[in-house]
Design an enzyme around this catalytic site. Structure first.
Site, PDB file in Angstrom:
ATOM      1  N   LYS A  78      18.211  15.779  34.239  1.00 29.08           N
ATOM      2  CA  LYS A  78      17.955  14.555  34.994  1.00 29.08           C
ATOM      3  C   LYS A  78      19.041  14.352  36.052  1.00 29.08           C
ATOM      4  O   LYS A  78      20.117  14.948  36.002  1.00 29.08           O
ATOM      5  CB  LYS A  78      17.908  13.352  34.052  1.00 29.08           C
ATOM      6  CG  LYS A  78      16.648  13.292  33.183  1.00 29.08           C
ATOM      7  CD  LYS A  78      15.438  12.899  34.000  1.00 29.08           C
ATOM      8  CE  LYS A  78      14.241  12.566  33.120  1.00 29.08           C
ATOM      9  NZ  LYS A  78      13.103  12.067  33.896  1.00 29.08           N
ATOM     10  N   THR A  79      18.771  13.443  36.987  1.00 28.70           N
ATOM     11  CA  THR A  79      19.608  13.286  38.174  1.00 28.70           C
ATOM     12  C   THR A  79      20.998  12.750  37.870  1.00 28.70           C
ATOM     13  O   THR A  79      22.008  13.382  38.192  1.00 28.70           O
ATOM     14  CB  THR A  79      18.897  12.367  39.177  1.00 28.70           C
ATOM     15  OG1 THR A  79      17.686  12.990  39.595  1.00 28.70           O
ATOM     16  CG2 THR A  79      19.773  12.104  40.395  1.00 28.70           C
ATOM     17  N   PHE A  80      21.097  11.570  37.265  1.00 28.64           N
ATOM     18  CA  PHE A  80      22.412  10.983  37.033  1.00 28.64           C
ATOM     19  C   PHE A  80      23.262  11.830  36.091  1.00 28.64           C
ATOM     20  O   PHE A  80      24.441  12.071  36.379  1.00 28.64           O
ATOM     21  CB  PHE A  80      22.261   9.555  36.501  1.00 28.64           C
ATOM     22  CG  PHE A  80      22.150   8.508  37.574  1.00 28.64           C
ATOM     23  CD1 PHE A  80      21.623   8.808  38.831  1.00 28.64           C
ATOM     24  CD2 PHE A  80      22.569   7.211  37.348  1.00 28.64           C
ATOM     25  CE1 PHE A  80      21.522   7.849  39.827  1.00 28.64           C
ATOM     26  CE2 PHE A  80      22.478   6.234  38.332  1.00 28.64           C
ATOM     27  CZ  PHE A  80      21.955   6.558  39.567  1.00 28.64           C
TER      28      PHE A  80
END
Length: 411
Positions: A78-80
């Site tokens: 995922k991004t974060f």
């Protein structure tokens, strides 16, 4: 070919110039007066296989004149979590940004999410790791961030000297111009380390899928911004060490490949934290056995675990913010807690970090790096010690080893 000469050529071609005098003469003098700046670029959702297809001539040139490799993201993809891993060298289970959406028992009734600024800007969530700009600032290296998850927050009491609050309305050309403007400054106020973030490729990949014409157009757009950035720095006579990354890849999804959790068990029995490529949830009090019985049995196209039973290779599940039950979809499938809020046709990430579709981009090019080198695939925790080495700062302890990317550096 030297990096500055490469970008001078690109700049001249874009500008329609007929001679190199206007660009190359001033920069040759200025370059002797400037130390290299290190620019860490994230192209969110960029798969390594996007290179070399005719959509990314500037990135292809940097790869050819520098170091490139496929990079393995941390789990979950995922991004974060992965952006924070890249700049701390810690896996999500250690730095605490375990998902784009999180809850913490120490903050009852509160939820961290990408769209919730009141939580996303709270140091409480981010202080589990020290990002490279904090490490650098504490050691006298000036930094500036044109977006990066966590860069707006006073982590352990320190922010970059210059930073921008994330706003999708700030266009990619504006982001590039801001970086170039920072580097026009006199030496005393000029950053030595800069981050730059592009979300365009990820947005197109989610909406249309990784192989869609619209996604290829987004790749071309971001690549042209990389060219403009290089040309702008070349015109300043500013040597640059580029470290260009992505946080994860992208896999195609379809409305034909959806698992509905609310059809497997009573939706009133659990609280959803995240759904999509994976479903993470907490059973409501008194419903724990009911939820476990429904989800922990075998299911087609997904597997569920209690957090403490997640496979060891994920290095995930010990942090208190990881929910009690975690279900991972087969790549290309979605696990949704309820009726979809968006079309399932398109693309997503969050799958097994060993899946080829989740691989991330890595390019390093500039005076600090060797030329024409292709390295084996490596884990993204290794980027932090590499950045510390290039910046000349002492890194914090991390999950990354400096030896992993030592072959990328000039002797």
């Amino acid at each position: 070919m030297m990096l500055r000469s490469l970008f001078a050529s690109l700049f001249l071609a874009l500008a329609g110039c007929t001679t190199a005098t206007a660009v190359t003469a001033p920069q040759t003098i200025a370059a002797t007066q400037r130390e290299p700046v290190t620019i860490l670029v994230s192209i969110d959702g960029f798969r390594p296989e996007y290179l070399g297809r005719g959509d990314s001539p500037n990135l292809d040139a940097l790869a050819a004149t520098g170091v490139t490799a496929e990079m393995r993201p941390s789990f979950p993809t995922k991004t974060f979590p992965n952006h924070y891993t890249i700049v701390t060298g810690l896996r999500p289970d250690r730095h605490g940004i375990v998902d784009n959406n999180m809850e913490d028992a120490a903050r009852p009734g509160e939820r961290f999410s990408m769209g919730n600024a009141s939580q996303a800007l709270d140091p409480f969530w981010w202080d589990g790791g020290e990002p490279i700009w904090v490490t650098a600032e504490k050691q006298g290296v000036r930094t500036a961030t044109m977006f990066w998850p966590g860069s707006e927050v006073a982590v352990r009491g320190t922010r970059p000297a210059d930073w921008q609050r994330f706003d999708m309305n700030i266009t990619n050309p504006q982001r590039v111009r801001a970086v170039v403007d920072w580097l026009r400054r006199p030496q005393a106020s000029r950053p030595q380390f800069v981050t730059l973030y592009f979300d365009t490729v990820d947005t197109a990949g989610h909406r249309y899928g990784p192989q869609a014409p619209e996604t290829r157009a987004a790749i071309r757009e971001v690549d042209s911004r990389i060219g403009e950035l290089g040309a702008g720095l070349d015109a300043l006579g500013q040597p640059v060490n580029f470290v260009i990354t992505s946080d994860h890849g992208m896999a195609a999804t379809s409305a034909e490949r959806v698992i509905r959790a609310d059809r497997l068990l009573d939706p009133a029995a659990f609280r959803t934290i995240s759904d999509g490529a994976f479903l993470s949830l907490d059973p409501l009090p008194g419903r724990e056995e009911e939820v476990a019985a429904a989800l922990l049995r075998p299911h087609p196209h997904m597997q569920c675990w209690r957090k403490g039973d997640l496979p060891e290779r994920f290095a995930y599940g010990t942090h208190p913010r990881v929910p009690a039950i975690f279900c991972l979809a087969e790549t290309g499938w979605l696990i949704l807690a309820s009726e979809p809020r968006y079309s399932p046709d398109g693309g997503t990430h969050g799958y097994d970090n060993l899946d080829p579709a989740m691989k991330a981009l890595f390019i390093a090019s500039g005076p600090a790096f060797r030329s024409g080198v292709i390295l084996p695939i490596f884990d993204n925790v290794a980027v932090y010690p590499l950045l510390a080495e290039v910046l000349g700062v002492v890194p914090q302890p991390s999950d990354g080893q400096a030896e992993t990317l030592a072959p990328a550096l000039r002797d």
